[in-house]
Write an enzyme that holds these catalytic residues in place. Structure first.
Site, mmCIF file in Angstrom:
data_model
loop_
_atom_site.group_PDB
_atom_site.id
_atom_site.type_symbol
_atom_site.label_atom_id
_atom_site.label_comp_id
_atom_site.label_asym_id
_atom_site.label_seq_id
_atom_site.Cartn_x
_atom_site.Cartn_y
_atom_site.Cartn_z
ATOM 1 N N LYS A 45 -110.631 -44.872 67.293
ATOM 2 C CA LYS A 45 -110.045 -44.121 66.180
ATOM 3 C C LYS A 45 -109.275 -42.899 66.650
ATOM 4 O O LYS A 45 -108.443 -42.373 65.928
ATOM 5 C CB LYS A 45 -111.071 -43.774 65.091
ATOM 6 C CG LYS A 45 -112.344 -43.046 65.519
ATOM 7 C CD LYS A 45 -113.150 -42.601 64.286
ATOM 8 C CE LYS A 45 -114.599 -43.032 64.229
ATOM 9 N NZ LYS A 45 -115.496 -42.595 65.280
ATOM 10 N N LYS A 66 -114.856 -39.565 78.161
ATOM 11 C CA LYS A 66 -114.468 -38.462 77.267
ATOM 12 C C LYS A 66 -114.177 -37.194 78.049
ATOM 13 O O LYS A 66 -113.333 -36.406 77.635
ATOM 14 C CB LYS A 66 -115.554 -38.210 76.214
ATOM 15 C CG LYS A 66 -115.587 -39.281 75.133
ATOM 16 C CD LYS A 66 -116.171 -38.760 73.837
ATOM 17 C CE LYS A 66 -116.118 -39.829 72.762
ATOM 18 N NZ LYS A 66 -116.782 -39.438 71.517
ATOM 19 N N LYS A 107 -110.694 -50.694 74.495
ATOM 20 C CA LYS A 107 -111.304 -50.686 73.153
ATOM 21 C C LYS A 107 -110.360 -50.066 72.118
ATOM 22 O O LYS A 107 -109.692 -49.077 72.423
ATOM 23 C CB LYS A 107 -112.604 -49.874 73.241
ATOM 24 C CG LYS A 107 -113.400 -49.802 71.966
ATOM 25 C CD LYS A 107 -114.583 -48.840 72.082
ATOM 26 C CE LYS A 107 -114.161 -47.412 71.835
ATOM 27 N NZ LYS A 107 -115.268 -46.487 71.527
#
Ligand code: TYM
Length: 333
Positions: A200, A115, A197
């Site tokens: 969203k 992130k 992965k």
């Protein structure tokens, strides 16, 4: 209703429109625990602000995530459904646990590394200490079991380490939680890059199938899914794309990988992708209809939030009194 039952806790961030990864890896499995356990399912909006959010969007997604929990079958009479910021003890315990978590431990978290690479202009302290807030979410309720996708495994292990460390210093305070990671759907992959992965927050809309996507979009996205240059519907080396589609099809149809290989023997990728799209769209249609119905009744959603917050606050207050006493905080009545 919940007396003497062991506790299950899990959470979903209202940080984007939820995907079939969130559904198959987590929410779909939440129902299985509702009879035997006292289940708390939380909309973790405090986690969501580790990445900059538009306030109006965040508010809307908070209602939507709660409505999706219910549309996926979670009955608020049988589960405690609530919003994290309605229970201030999450942030309070989060701070306390920060003081029992090592800088080195947090530095090793792979999600922090990912992130911070993605949000290079906003590597804030919350992004770094996010796993201690997650540990607080879990430990606050004396949770035994945490159903999550495999991407949360490292955070869960840290929560266990923190619980054990705290218990080691002060004597038994927290239950040390176990994870429940679904065997076949622990990591649903991106349709565009099947080694990554499904997320969203992916910027490529073709990479993700969202629970609320219309039927034609679902079918179109599966048709475009990246596969290999072969033509056999089977698992194996270099077949990540097909294997991912097989897991998704298996989860929605209830069929095993062997049954799927037999069903599609001799057929091409086009037919298989269409079958995956249609099966997924069929399975999500009732969830979407129930979601639309629930979203029309904000007052009801707020009643659910309020009741959930009351139950969660009560449980959290019991753990917090114990924690404050053990670490030497003075309590006044
Ligand atoms: P979040 O919001 O990213 O995802 C919610 C749940 O969905 C699972 N998941 C997936 N499973 C399979 N395949 C995928 N592609 C996929 N993408 C997401 C996640 O593993 C998760 O179970 N930190 C958590 C939220 C959280 C939490 C908690 C969870 C906060 N506190 C306490 C459990 C207990 C998160 O960001 O999930």
């Amino acid at each position: 209703m919940f007396k003497d039952k062991k506790v299950v806790f899990s959470g979903v961030q209202p940080s984007g429109s939820l995907t079939i990864g969130n559904y198959l890896g987590a929410i779909k499995n939440f129902n299985a625990f509702s009879e035997e356990y006292h289940c708390l399912y939380c909309v973790v909006n405090e986690h969501a602000i580790t990445v900059r959010q538009n306030p109006a969007e965040l508010r809307k997604r908070t209602y939507e995530t709660l409505a999706l929990y219910m549309a996926c079958g979670l009955d608020p009479e049988k589960n405690t459904l609530f919003v994290q910021s309605h229970v201030p003890a999450h942030a309070e315990l989060g701070w306390i646990l920060d003081c029992y978590t090592m800088f080195g431990e947090l530095s090793r978290m792979t999600q922090f590394k990912d992130k911070s690479a993605k949000n290079a202009d906003n590597i804030n302290a919350g992004l770094f200490t996010y796993p201690t807030l997650m540990a607080a979410d879990i430990l606050l309720y004396q949770t035994e079991m945490v159903p999550v996708g495999v991407d949360q495994k490292q955070h869960l292990e840290l929560a266990r380490d923190i619980a054990e460390r705290f218990n080691g210093i002060y004597g038994d305070t927290f239950v040390v939680p176990e994870g429940y990671i679904p065997p076949a759907t622990a990591k649903i992959m991106s349709l565009a890059e099947p080694t990554k992965k499904m997320s969203k927050s992916d910027e490529n809309e073709n990479a993700v199938v969202r629970i609320l996507d219309p039927r034609d979009a679902i079918i179109r996205k599966f048709k475009r899914a990246v596969t290999d240059s072969g033509n056999e519907i089977r698992r194996g080396e270099g077949k990540d794309g097909i294997e991912n589609l097989m897991s998704i099809y298996g989860a929605f149809s209830g069929k095993t990988m062997e049954e799927i290989e037999t069903e599609f023997a001799g057929m091409g990728y086009g037919d298989f992708k269409l079958a995956v799209g249609e099966t997924c769209a069929d399975a999500l249609a009732p969830v979407q209809a129930e979601f639309d119905r629930l979203m029309k009744d904000k007052a009801y959603l707020e009643t659910v939030m309020k009741n959930g917050a009351d139950q969660a606050n009560y449980m959290a207050s019991r753990t917090m009194s114990k924690v404050r006493r053990k670490i030497g905080f003075v309590e006044i009545k």
